[in-house]
Design an enzyme around this catalytic site. Structure first.
Site, short mmCIF file in Angstrom:
data_model
loop_
_atom_site.label_atom_id
_atom_site.label_comp_id
_atom_site.label_asym_id
_atom_site.label_seq_id
_atom_site.Cartn_x
_atom_site.Cartn_y
_atom_site.Cartn_z
N TYR A 1 -2.74 -10.20 4.18
CA TYR A 1 -2.75 -8.88 4.57
C TYR A 1 -4.28 -8.28 4.75
CZ TYR A 1 -1.58 -3.76 4.13
OH TYR A 1 -1.76 -2.31 4.27
N ARG B 1 -8.79 -0.11 4.88
CA ARG B 1 -8.72 0.27 3.21
C ARG B 1 -9.66 -0.53 2.40
NH1 ARG B 1 -4.56 3.30 1.64
NH2 ARG B 1 -3.16 4.15 3.27
N ILE C 1 5.70 -5.01 9.50
CA ILE C 1 5.75 -4.58 8.53
C ILE C 1 5.60 -3.23 8.41
CG2 ILE C 1 5.21 -4.51 5.82
CD1 ILE C 1 4.69 -7.65 6.13
N LYS D 1 -0.07 -10.21 8.05
CA LYS D 1 0.17 -8.84 8.46
C LYS D 1 -1.33 -8.19 9.01
CE LYS D 1 1.35 -4.28 6.73
NZ LYS D 1 1.65 -3.25 5.45
N THR E 1 0.87 -1.19 -0.06
CA THR E 1 -0.01 -0.05 -0.02
C THR E 1 0.90 1.29 -0.06
OG1 THR E 1 -1.75 -1.14 1.17
CG2 THR E 1 -1.84 1.07 1.32
N TYR F 1 -13.38 -3.79 -1.94
CA TYR F 1 -14.47 -3.05 -2.45
C TYR F 1 -15.56 -4.08 -2.67
CZ TYR F 1 -17.36 -0.42 -6.03
OH TYR F 1 -18.09 0.26 -6.73
#
Length: 291
Positions: free
Chosen positions: A135, A140, A206, A164, A46, A109
């Protein structure tokens, strides 16, 4: 999966004023991290502005980082999306010979069910022999992958080796740590929680801020992994303000401002992102000058 323990950094993509990729700055950033204690590098996450990087640029970025790294640190490549068939295609067609692991984001989305998340990552796990780091970043992607789904994937697929976790939800971290398979890694994706999670049994981070202060941040995480909490928190408290600053407006505008103050790269970002405000730039400049 010892390669993914400690401090990984989610590398930015530096841009010139004309918004072309600044490969000289990228080389500088990679060497700076390798020489100052970072444990592994994450490409095209990202923070790399992967949403506005072209396919051609992505390959160039991989090539430059692989060449600069020259085998010194493990490399993790971000490959994810909300079109499962396209992600599978990239898993199967991209040259991953120099890549040690894949970081794959929860589909965004579309807002799948938990079963949809499971089936998506099942398809990815069956498409490669490379280690996969899940992840989860619901801020997001618009939907959380619940611990039960993560743990189901961890138990069912040997090449799904870590997550993550970036939901900034301490209870969710604890549930994962409590119930995970012994060799499954819980990696913090939240810089502000990285040390508490390391002390609680996590495998590291991370990080975004880690690429600007690799020596300090990687030392803090290593101290946390060793259970040396007082020494680790001494560093954590010194870095608390700048961690808040870099996420105050948007990522990576904040971290790029830090890196600009360190003379590593410019603070250019591609639309729809915009540079940090003048007020935030001043706060960051003052922090860096006095760190």
């Amino acid at each position: 999966m010892q390669k993914f323990i400690g401090t990984g950094v989610a590398l930015i993509t530096p841009f010139k004023e004309d918004l072309n990729v600044d490969f000289d700055a990228l080389v500088k950033l990679v060497n700076f991290n390798i020489e100052n204690g970072t444990n592994y590098l994450v490409i095209n996450g990202t923070t790399a502005e992967s949403a506005t990087i072209t396919k051609e640029e992505k390959q160039e970025l991989i090539d430059v980082i692989v060449k600069t790294n020259n085998g010194r640190l493990p490399l993790v490549l971000g490959i994810g999306g909300n079109n499962t068939l396209e992600v599978v295609k990239e898993f199967k067609t991209r040259d991953l010979s120099k890549i040690d692991g894949i970081l794959s984001v929860v589909p965004y989305y579309s807002k799948p069910t938990q079963e949809g998340f499971y089936q998506h990552f099942k398809a990815l796990a069956e498409a490669t022999k490379k280690p996969i780091i899940l992840y989860n970043v619901p801020g997001r992607t618009a939907k959380n992958m619940e611990p039960a789904t993560t743990l189901r994937l961890a138990n069912d697929f040997s090449n799904i080796v870590a997550i993550k976790e970036a939901g900034n939800n301490i209870q969710q971290y604890f549930e994962l740590l409590k119930n995970k398979p012994a060799d499954f890694l819980i990696i913090s994706g939240d810089d502000d929680l990285a040390l508490p999670i390391a002390l609680a049994g996590g495998s590291g981070v991370i990080s975004v801020i880690g690429q600007a202060f690799p020596k300090e941040f990687s030392t803090m995480i290593q101290l946390g992994l060793e259970g040396r909490n007082k020494e680790a928190y001494d560093i954590h408290y010194k870095m608390m303000d700048v961690i808040d600053y870099i996420f105050e407006e948007n990522n990576p505008a904040g971290i790029k401002t830090v890196l600009k103050e360190l003379t590593i790269c410019s603070n250019e970002v591609r639309l729809p992102l915009v540079k940090a405000s003048a007020e935030l730039q001043l706060k960051i400049a003052n922090f860096v000058a006095n760190f």
